[in-house]
Write an enzyme that holds these catalytic residues in place. Structure first.
Site, PDB file in Angstrom:
ATOM      1  N   LYS A  71       0.797  -1.236   0.000  1.00  0.00           N
ATOM      2  CA  LYS A  71       0.000   0.000   0.000  1.00  0.00           C
ATOM      3  C   LYS A  71       0.829   1.285   0.000  1.00  0.00           C
ATOM      4  O   LYS A  71       0.406   2.280  -0.567  1.00  0.00           O
ATOM      5  CB  LYS A  71      -0.946   0.021   1.211  1.00  0.00           C
ATOM      6  N   ASP A 107     -10.254   3.054   1.983  1.00  0.00           N
ATOM      7  CA  ASP A 107     -10.435   2.584   3.370  1.00  0.00           C
ATOM      8  C   ASP A 107     -11.133   3.647   4.218  1.00  0.00           C
ATOM      9  O   ASP A 107     -11.820   3.326   5.182  1.00  0.00           O
ATOM     10  CB  ASP A 107      -9.080   2.241   4.004  1.00  0.00           C
TER      11      ASP A 107
END
Ligand code: ATR
Length: 297
Positions: A71, A107
Site C-alpha cells: 500500500k 479505506d
C-alpha cells in the site's frame, strides 16, 4: 457473461493473496451489474511490484486493489495520488485511464460507512480509542479527524513513539479540531482510556465510547491472541469495531461481548471499501448488498 475479446480485467495485488475475499466479492458484484468484466488475484512479491504496475499499464488492466504489503510502496509508481491517499500515505485502489495511473484510498469510505451503516453509529461518541499505529490506523484516524466530529482520539500502540508521532501528525492535520494522544498498548493504559474514573474511583462518562482495533493481532491463524487481554477494560456503553474479519468473531470481540459491549468485525469495512473501489473503476453504483452476501456466505 463469458470471457471474450472485450473482457475488462480488474484485480488485486498482495503478498500473499490466496486468502483474499475480494475476488469472490467483486466477481459477485460484476455479475450483478451484468458487465463483461473479471476480477483476478495477482500474487506479487515486493521485488516485482514495479514490474507488476508497468504490466498493468501494458496490459491495460482497468483497476487494481492494493493490499499488504504494497500500500505504501506502490505510490511512487503512480502518475497521481489523491490528497486523501497522500495524507494517509497509502493507496489501496489504482485506476488506469489510458495508461495514466491514479491512486486512491477507499479505506476512509470503508471505515466510515461500516461505523454508520454496519455498527449503526449515526453519531460517533466524543472519544474514540484506536489500537495500532500502522497503515490501517493512519487511514482510520484520518477518517475520524477529517469527516466526523469526534473530539478526542487516543492511539494505543505497542511501540509508543510510533503512536506519539502519528498522534502529533494527525492533530496538526486536523488543525487542532481533534485532540489526539499517543500512548502504550498496556493493560493499565487501556483500562484508563476505556473506563475513565473520577474521584474515589467511581466510573464517569468520560471514557471512550468506541474502540477500533487496527492491529492484525487475533487474525487467522493466531486466533488465540488479542491486543487487549483483560476483559475488565470493557463496559456495556462501549462499542468495539475490529477491522479483522477472519475469524468472524475475534478473541477481542468475545472479551468485549462478555462485558456487555457491542462488537463488530471488519467485514463491513471490506465491503464498503470494495464497493467504493468498484465505483471508481466502473463509474456506476456498486451493489453493496450483493457484495456483503458474497463475503458472509
Ligand atoms: P497495517 O498496514 O495492517 O496497519 P502495519 O503498518 O505493519 O500494518 O501496522 C501493524 C500495527 O499492528 C502496528 O501498530 C503494530 O505495532 P508496532 O508499531 O508496535 O509494530 C501492531 N502490531 C502488530 N503485531 C502486534 C502485536 N503482536 N502486538 C501488538 N501490536 C502489534
Amino acid at each position: 457473461m463469458e470471457i471474450d475479446g472485450s473482457t475488462t480485467i480488474v484485480g488485486v495485488i498482495g503478498y500473499p493473496i490466496a486468502h483474499s475475499l475480494s475476488p469472490r466479492m467483486h466477481n459477485a458484484a460484476i455479475r450483478a451489474l451484468g458487465i463483461n468484466w473479471r476480477y483476478l488475484p495477482f500474487q506479487v512479491a515486493p521485488e516485482n511490484l514495479e514490474k507488476a504496475i508497468e504490466g498493468m499499464r501494458g496490459l491495460a488492466i482497468r483497476g487494481l486493489n492494493v493490499t499488504v504489503p504494497h500500500k505504501q510502496a506502490v505510490m511512487r509508481f503512480l502518475d497521481w495520488v489523491s490528497p486523501e491517499a497522500s495524507a494517509i500515505g497509502a493507496v489501496n485502489t489504482i485506476l488506469n485511464e489510458g495508461k495514466r495511473l491514479s491512486g486512491y484510498n477507499t479505506d476512509v469510505e470503508g471505515i466510515l460507512a461500516a461505523l454508520q451503516f454496519g455498527a449503526r453509529l449515526e453519531k460517533l461518541p466524543e472519544k474514540v480509542v484506536v489500537l495500532g499505529a500502522g497503515g490501517a490506523a493512519r487511514g482510520i484516524v484520518y477518517a475520524l479527524t477529517t469527516v466526523t466530529d469526534v473530539k478526542y482520539i487516543t492511539i494505543l500502540n505497542r511501540t509508543i513513539p510510533k503512536a506519539e508521532r502519528l498522534a502529533a501528525k494527525m492533530e496538526k492535520m486536523a488543525k487542532e479540531k481533534t485532540k489526539i494522544e499517543g500512548k502504550g498498548l498496556d493493560g493499565e493504559t487501556v483500562r484508563d482510556e476505556l473506563r475513565e474514573t473520577g474521584p474515589g474511583g467511581c466510573e464517569t462518562t468520560h471514557g471512550a465510547g468506541l474502540v477500533i482495533n487496527a492491529t492484525p493481532v487475533g487474525m487467522y491463524p493466531d486466533v488465540d491472541c488479542s491486543p487487549i487481554e483483560d476483559s475488565s477494560a470493557f463496559h456495556p456503553r462501549l462499542v468495539l469495531y475490529d477491522t479483522i474479519y477472519n475469524p468472524k468473531e475475534t478473541k477481542l470481540m468475545r472479551l468485549a461481548r462478555s462485558q456487555g459491549a457491542k462488537s463488530f468485525n471488519g467485514l463491513d469495512m471490506l465491503v464498503y471499501q470494495g464497493a467504493k473501489s468498484l465505483e471508481i473503476w466502473t463509474g456506476r453504483k456498486s451493489p453493496v448488498e450483493v457484495m456483503r452476501e458474497a463475503v458472509m456466505s
